[in-house]
Scaffold this motif. Structure first.
Motif, PDB file in Angstrom:
ATOM      1  N   VAL A  76      31.581  31.544 -26.523  1.00  0.00           N
ATOM      2  CA  VAL A  76      32.659  30.849 -25.820  1.00  0.00           C
ATOM      3  C   VAL A  76      32.529  31.181 -24.342  1.00  0.00           C
ATOM      4  N   VAL A  77      32.935  30.225 -23.514  1.00  0.00           N
ATOM      5  CA  VAL A  77      32.839  30.420 -22.071  1.00  0.00           C
ATOM      6  C   VAL A  77      34.072  31.184 -21.609  1.00  0.00           C
ATOM      7  N   HIS A 123      33.763  24.569 -23.612  1.00  0.00           N
ATOM      8  CA  HIS A 123      34.039  26.008 -23.590  1.00  0.00           C
ATOM      9  C   HIS A 123      33.449  26.749 -24.780  1.00  0.00           C
ATOM     10  N   ALA A 146      36.639  22.027 -15.963  1.00  0.00           N
ATOM     11  CA  ALA A 146      36.659  20.982 -16.990  1.00  0.00           C
ATOM     12  C   ALA A 146      37.364  19.714 -16.534  1.00  0.00           C
ATOM     13  N   ILE A 181      37.799  25.362 -28.741  1.00  0.00           N
ATOM     14  CA  ILE A 181      36.682  26.144 -29.293  1.00  0.00           C
ATOM     15  C   ILE A 181      36.786  26.300 -30.799  1.00  0.00           C
ATOM     16  N   GLU A 204      44.594  34.832 -19.408  1.00  0.00           N
ATOM     17  CA  GLU A 204      43.335  34.518 -18.730  1.00  0.00           C
ATOM     18  C   GLU A 204      42.522  35.780 -18.428  1.00  0.00           C
ATOM     19  N   TYR A 246      36.411  33.251 -18.759  1.00  0.00           N
ATOM     20  CA  TYR A 246      36.693  33.113 -17.330  1.00  0.00           C
ATOM     21  C   TYR A 246      35.651  33.928 -16.564  1.00  0.00           C
ATOM     22  N   GLN A 292      37.843  20.762 -24.679  1.00  0.00           N
ATOM     23  CA  GLN A 292      37.991  22.089 -24.092  1.00  0.00           C
ATOM     24  C   GLN A 292      38.298  23.130 -25.171  1.00  0.00           C
ATOM     25  N   LEU A 299      29.728  27.142 -17.148  1.00  0.00           N
ATOM     26  CA  LEU A 299      29.575  26.258 -18.290  1.00  0.00           C
ATOM     27  C   LEU A 299      28.095  26.060 -18.580  1.00  0.00           C
TER      28      LEU A 299
END
Length: 244
Positions: free
Chosen positions: A164-165, A123, A201, A107, A53, A167, A105, A171
């Motif tokens: 891409v989203v 994401h 999400a 990608i 993460e 952390y 969720q 969103l």
């Protein structure tokens, strides 16, 4: 055909506004591993251990772009991956006029590769990349061909960031609105390949106001007690038997 599959088939036959909400488990059957299953990763250059993460956070992208792209290209891009039975079954369900939206969720773009058209990517996608300075668009192949570890724009030299989203990032508002609308109007929600622990999400499930929820996942989730039907099995096997 076992009783759970027969019951799922009956639910699909009796509903006409179905939404599918999926997570990493949908793509693991295409040999794309869930990156969260990795343990802490030691980076010799920075002399630190990082969680997956942390490695895909906005802070890490800004502070250590070379290390970010090493991890991103190695762990999140699988160019040779192909749709599995779950992707193909969902595309068929859309063709039948029953599935109105896929909320994912993931990608990897495998739903679109299977033929699905109304896919809401919470994401983002590895297939869209934009220069952080001039905004030039690059598809996945072009981004990977920019050379070196960090992709730099061939127009202005800016870093090309995947759409891409990460952390710490929000969103996309447009996708959020479409997701809420799809869930609010659905009469059947099929949830698959997700443990429903990744927020925000997972929180979107609460917008569903229909009468039936089906949960297909290899392990139990916190939403099992709210579901009309719970199937702890391979999502590809389950959907292909119920739909194809």
């Amino acid at each position: 055909m076992n009783n759970n599959i027969e019951r799922l088939k009956e639910l699909i036959d009796s509903h006409h506004n179905i939404v599918f909400f999926g997570g990493a488990g949908v793509s693991t059957e295409s040999n794309i591993p869930d990156f969260r299953s990795a343990s802490g990763l030691f980076n010799e250059k920075l002399n630190r251990n990082f969680t997956p993460e942390q490695l895909v956070s906005h802070t890490f992208f800004m502070r250590y772009p070379e290390e970010f792209f090493k991890f991103y290209k190695d762990k999140l891009i699988y160019e040779d991956a192909n749709p599995n039975k779950a992707h193909i079954a969902l595309a068929k369900l859309e063709d039948m006029g029953k599935l109105n939206a896929i909320i994912t969720q993931n990608i990897d773009g495998l739903h679109q590769k299977a033929g699905s058209k109304n896919v809401l990517e919470l994401h983002g996608s590895i297939h869209r990349n934009y220069c952080t300075k001039c905004g030039k668009f690059y598809d996945l192949e072009d981004m990977l061909n920019l050379g070196n570890i960090i992709p730099h724009c061939d127009v202005c030299g800016g870093i090309v960031k995947p759409d891409v989203v990460l952390y710490e990032e929000a969103l996309d508002n447009g996708i959020v609105n479409e997701t809420v609308n799809a869930l609010s109007n659905a009469d059947l929600l099929i949830i698959g390949g997700t443990s429903l622990v990744v927020y925000p999400a997972a929180g979107f499930i609460d917008y569903f106001d229909g009468n039936s929820i089906v949960l297909i996942n290899k392990s139990t989730t916190s939403y099992d007690q709210k579901a009309s039907l719970v199937i702890n099995d391979s999502i590809g096997d389950v959907l292909s038997k119920a739909i194809l």
